[in-house]
Write a protein that holds these residues in place. Structure first.
Motif, mmCIF file in Angstrom:
data_model
loop_
_atom_site.group_PDB
_atom_site.id
_atom_site.type_symbol
_atom_site.label_atom_id
_atom_site.label_comp_id
_atom_site.label_asym_id
_atom_site.label_seq_id
_atom_site.Cartn_x
_atom_site.Cartn_y
_atom_site.Cartn_z
ATOM 1 N N LEU A 115 0.843 -1.408 0.079
ATOM 2 C CA LEU A 115 0.124 0.126 -0.050
ATOM 3 C C LEU A 115 0.763 1.300 0.085
ATOM 4 C CD1 LEU A 115 -2.719 -1.291 2.413
ATOM 5 C CD2 LEU A 115 -2.852 -1.417 0.308
ATOM 6 N N ASN A 116 0.384 2.360 -0.321
ATOM 7 C CA ASN A 116 0.993 3.502 -0.425
ATOM 8 C C ASN A 116 1.041 4.336 1.065
ATOM 9 O OD1 ASN A 116 1.757 3.268 -3.239
ATOM 10 N ND2 ASN A 116 -0.514 3.794 -3.687
ATOM 11 N N SER A 117 -0.038 4.409 1.596
ATOM 12 C CA SER A 117 -0.218 5.298 2.726
ATOM 13 C C SER A 117 0.598 4.876 3.977
ATOM 14 C CB SER A 117 -1.683 5.443 3.064
ATOM 15 O OG SER A 117 -2.100 6.219 4.422
ATOM 16 N N LEU A 123 -4.530 1.813 7.104
ATOM 17 C CA LEU A 123 -4.316 0.393 6.824
ATOM 18 C C LEU A 123 -5.194 -0.467 7.406
ATOM 19 C CD1 LEU A 123 -2.094 -1.966 5.901
ATOM 20 C CD2 LEU A 123 -0.892 -1.430 7.968
ATOM 21 N N VAL A 126 -8.533 -0.576 5.412
ATOM 22 C CA VAL A 126 -8.378 -1.514 4.172
ATOM 23 C C VAL A 126 -8.357 -2.823 4.491
ATOM 24 C CG1 VAL A 126 -6.884 -1.932 2.211
ATOM 25 C CG2 VAL A 126 -7.353 0.517 2.928
ATOM 26 N N SER A 146 3.926 -0.933 5.287
ATOM 27 C CA SER A 146 2.490 -0.644 4.799
ATOM 28 C C SER A 146 2.045 -1.808 3.649
ATOM 29 C CB SER A 146 2.227 0.638 4.031
ATOM 30 O OG SER A 146 2.378 1.742 4.916
ATOM 31 N N ARG A 147 2.174 -3.215 4.224
ATOM 32 C CA ARG A 147 2.027 -4.258 3.339
ATOM 33 C C ARG A 147 1.009 -5.302 3.942
ATOM 34 N NH1 ARG A 147 8.332 -5.736 2.698
ATOM 35 N NH2 ARG A 147 8.777 -4.352 1.133
ATOM 36 N N ARG A 165 -3.191 -7.256 -6.551
ATOM 37 C CA ARG A 165 -2.612 -6.203 -5.743
ATOM 38 C C ARG A 165 -3.164 -4.789 -6.156
ATOM 39 N NH1 ARG A 165 3.159 -8.807 -7.287
ATOM 40 N NH2 ARG A 165 3.257 -9.706 -5.371
ATOM 41 N N GLY A 168 -6.255 -4.232 -4.431
ATOM 42 C CA GLY A 168 -5.829 -3.625 -3.062
ATOM 43 C C GLY A 168 -5.539 -2.141 -2.879
ATOM 44 N N ILE A 169 -4.746 -1.588 -3.984
ATOM 45 C CA ILE A 169 -4.422 -0.284 -4.133
ATOM 46 C C ILE A 169 -5.463 0.486 -4.376
ATOM 47 C CG2 ILE A 169 -3.023 1.277 -5.546
ATOM 48 C CD1 ILE A 169 -0.889 -0.973 -5.545
ATOM 49 N N GLU A 172 -7.427 1.187 -1.225
ATOM 50 C CA GLU A 172 -6.816 2.187 -0.523
ATOM 51 C C GLU A 172 -7.119 3.392 -0.978
ATOM 52 O OE1 GLU A 172 -2.391 3.239 1.220
ATOM 53 O OE2 GLU A 172 -2.636 2.588 -0.825
ATOM 54 N N GLN A 173 -7.091 3.685 -2.038
ATOM 55 C CA GLN A 173 -7.558 4.951 -2.833
ATOM 56 C C GLN A 173 -8.572 5.594 -2.644
ATOM 57 O OE1 GLN A 173 -4.982 7.044 -4.160
ATOM 58 N NE2 GLN A 173 -3.610 5.687 -3.493
#
Length: 185
Positions: A115-117, A123, A126, A146-147, A165, A168-169, A172-173
């Motif tokens: 993840l980016n955040s 986290l 999500v 952040s995984r 993947r 999941g991203i 998160e967005q």
């Protein structure tokens, strides 16, 4: 040296470098009062006032740490998050029911989603939403990087590792947009 009798009072109120006074959150007070009212399932002024008192007492006794970023919920983004989440749940539940009813072969896999955040609350949200969708379970969370590690039921139906993947991203967005943290990675 004379001791000022007011010095302890100033220290208790946060003046002159003493401990800071505990602050109450209006939003949390309203939320806790609403939960209190739901527990009693009827509105009376006594239950309302006792709910406010309990909400204030809870905040004073168990203070929450201040969030680094202020959450500014976005109505349309939150609605879209909820609609997409319910659609994902229904679609996954129907798929699992079909697989079980037909006895079709499937392949499960563990997939790492980066993840980016760096925000723990993002986290957690999500991960919770991912767990609630049938066929995906969060096996492990690496907060430092952040995984999330997901166990995915019928990987081919999801479109493979890269599609999981990407999903999941995207989730998160949607969460970041709903919280009003759209530009925050």
């Amino acid at each position: 040296m004379a001791v000022n009798p007011l010095s302890n009072r100033f220290a208790a109120t946060g003046l002159r470098g003493g401990p800071k006074p505990k602050r109450l959150s209006r939003g949390l007070t309203v939320w806790l009062t609403a939960l209190w009212m739901l527990m009693f399932a009827s509105f009376t002024w006594l239950s309302f006032l006792s709910g406010v008192l309990v909400a204030v007492a809870v905040q004073l006794i168990f203070p929450l740490p201040r969030a680094r970023n202020r959450v500014k919920p976005q109505l349309f983004a939150t609605v879209w998050l909820a609609v997409r989440f319910v659609a994902d749940m229904v679609r996954a539940a129907v798929h699992i029911a079909i697989v079980v009813a037909t006895g079709r072969k499937f392949r499960c896999s563990i997939v790492r989603v980066d993840l980016n955040s760096r925000e723990e609350i993002v986290l957690a949200i999500v991960a919770a939403m991912t767990n609630l969708v049938p066929g995906t379970i969060v096996v492990s969370i690496d907060r430092a990087h952040s995984r999330m590690y997901l166990h995915v039921f019928d990987l081919a139906w999801h479109g493979g590792v890269d599609a999981v993947r990407q999903a999941g991203i995207e989730q998160e967005q949607r969460v970041l947009k709903a919280l009003g943290w759209e530009g925050q990675p």
